[in-house]
Design an enzyme around this catalytic site. Structure first.
Site, mmCIF file in Angstrom:
data_model
loop_
_atom_site.group_PDB
_atom_site.id
_atom_site.type_symbol
_atom_site.label_atom_id
_atom_site.label_comp_id
_atom_site.label_asym_id
_atom_site.label_seq_id
_atom_site.Cartn_x
_atom_site.Cartn_y
_atom_site.Cartn_z
ATOM 1 N N TYR A 33 40.639 47.343 100.859
ATOM 2 C CA TYR A 33 40.301 48.283 101.921
ATOM 3 C C TYR A 33 41.208 48.070 103.125
ATOM 4 C CZ TYR A 33 38.077 44.632 104.720
ATOM 5 O OH TYR A 33 37.856 43.520 105.488
ATOM 6 N N ARG A 100 29.926 48.257 82.780
ATOM 7 C CA ARG A 100 30.085 46.930 83.365
ATOM 8 C C ARG A 100 30.605 45.908 82.359
ATOM 9 N NH1 ARG A 100 28.078 42.107 84.278
ATOM 10 N NH2 ARG A 100 28.397 41.195 86.350
ATOM 11 N N HIS A 102 33.516 42.343 82.730
ATOM 12 C CA HIS A 102 34.448 41.690 83.655
ATOM 13 C C HIS A 102 35.892 42.129 83.445
ATOM 14 C CE1 HIS A 102 30.976 39.243 84.476
ATOM 15 N NE2 HIS A 102 31.634 38.528 85.377
ATOM 16 N N LYS A 148 43.032 41.743 101.201
ATOM 17 C CA LYS A 148 41.954 42.416 101.932
ATOM 18 C C LYS A 148 41.031 43.095 100.930
ATOM 19 C CE LYS A 148 41.436 45.048 106.247
ATOM 20 N NZ LYS A 148 40.640 44.086 106.994
ATOM 21 N N GLU A 181 41.183 31.233 110.602
ATOM 22 C CA GLU A 181 41.085 32.510 111.321
ATOM 23 C C GLU A 181 39.622 32.771 111.637
ATOM 24 O OE1 GLU A 181 42.265 35.836 108.801
ATOM 25 O OE2 GLU A 181 41.413 34.849 107.048
ATOM 26 N N LEU A 206 44.184 36.274 106.348
ATOM 27 C CA LEU A 206 44.604 37.655 106.151
ATOM 28 C C LEU A 206 45.832 37.912 107.038
ATOM 29 C CD1 LEU A 206 43.553 40.381 104.788
ATOM 30 C CD2 LEU A 206 43.047 41.033 107.127
#
Ligand SMILES: Cc1ncc(COP(=O)(O)O)c(C=O)c1O
Length: 294
Positions: A33, A100, A102, A148, A181, A206
């Protein structure tokens, strides 16, 4: 102003937007995202956000997401339909919807979601005057914090604990005492010499877009900058600390674990001159890129 969303080709009020239950983002956090600041309908650092999104998609082997021009077109349309000016654009790309399992599904198209919400950046100008409090917490996140992804539970729990303790943000540290961070921010320290220190790019942090912008502005303004780790012990005696993020964008840290930052200096517990100067440079850069004025 009601928030608006885009989901796989449809624009609709956020309250009516949804993804299938078996979206891989929901079940596996198999998604990346971005959060982009929009100042007066203009994105800040658009290309850097797109670059990071693309890098994340490649690292997760997610293929078939729209390229930058298509993303820009969708974002622009969404913003217009939402009739927003200042706000936050959220972009999420998951591996898609599949039974579903993995393992990666075959022939699954990514799910693309965007949301548009109002955000008051002027509140940040007010917070800049007082500074914010942070609390130190052990970094309990996974080993690829440079990506991210929507797997944010470590950050969510850290932020919740910080808020419970009355702080704005968590300052994450590793077992060796190194500060990595914040839960959703990058951390900076100002040394007595004036050198700016922030954690180097690695899997532990990040690569913040605002971190990069502030690095560039600081270097252009002849600050000495060192991308190297600092410790919690160093943070406790530093003349100044501050944080950066898209929503920040730069906030002085005036309390760490309940104690004033910069103890023994003229600006103990109040925003210091370096953070204040850098924040001014950053607001000027926002005006330059977007035409926005505080
Ligand atoms: C863990 C983490 N670090 C740093 C940041 C700041 O990144 P940016 O400046 O790109 O908003 C974020 C933003 O959400 C984050 O989640």
């Amino acid at each position: 102003m009601p928030a608006f969303a885009y989901v796989n080709g449809r624009y609709l009020p956020l309250a009516h937007a949804s993804l299938p239950v078996e979206d891989r983002g929901t079940q596996f956090a198999d998604a990346v995202y971005e959060v982009i600041a929009m100042f007066g309908s203009q994105p800040l650092d658009w290309r850097a956000h797109c670059w990071r999104l693309r890098r994340g998609l490649a690292a997760l082997f997610i293929a078939g997401a729209p390229e930058e021009p298509a993303l820009a077109h969708i974002a622009k349309t969404l913003w217009r339909r939402a009739r927003l000016e200042d706000g936050l654009l959220y972009i999420q790309v998951s591996r898609g919807t599949a039974r579903r399992d993995h393992g990666f599904p075959a022939n699954t198209a990514p799910n693309l979601v965007m949301t548009a919400r109002a955000f008051d950046f002027r509140q940040r100008l007010r917070q800049q005057q007082t500074g914010v409090a942070v609390v130190s917490l052990p970094d309990q996140r996974w080993q690829r914090c440079d990506l991210k992804t929507t797997g944010l539970l470590g950050a969510v729990l850290g932020k919740a604990e910080a808020r419970r303790l009355g702080a704005f943000e968590a300052m994450f540290y590793r077992e060796d005492g190194t500060v990595t961070e914040g839960a959703s921010t990058n951390m900076w320290l100002v040394e007595p010499s004036g050198t700016l220190v922030t954690h180097p790019l690695s899997a532990h942090i990040l690569p913040g877009v605002m971190r990069e912008t502030v690095l560039r502005l600081a270097r252009d303004a002849q600050f000495t900058v060192a991308e190297r780790p600092f410790t919690l012990a160093q943070a406790r005696t530093a003349p100044e600390l501050f944080l950066t993020s898209t929503t920040g964008p730069l906030l002085p840290i005036t309390r760490l674990d309940g104690r004033p930052v910069g103890t023994g200096t003229a600006h103990a517990g109040i925003p210091g001159p370096t953070a204040t100067r850098l924040a001014t440079l950053l607001w000027n850069e926002i005006t330059r890129q977007t035409g926005w004025h505080p």
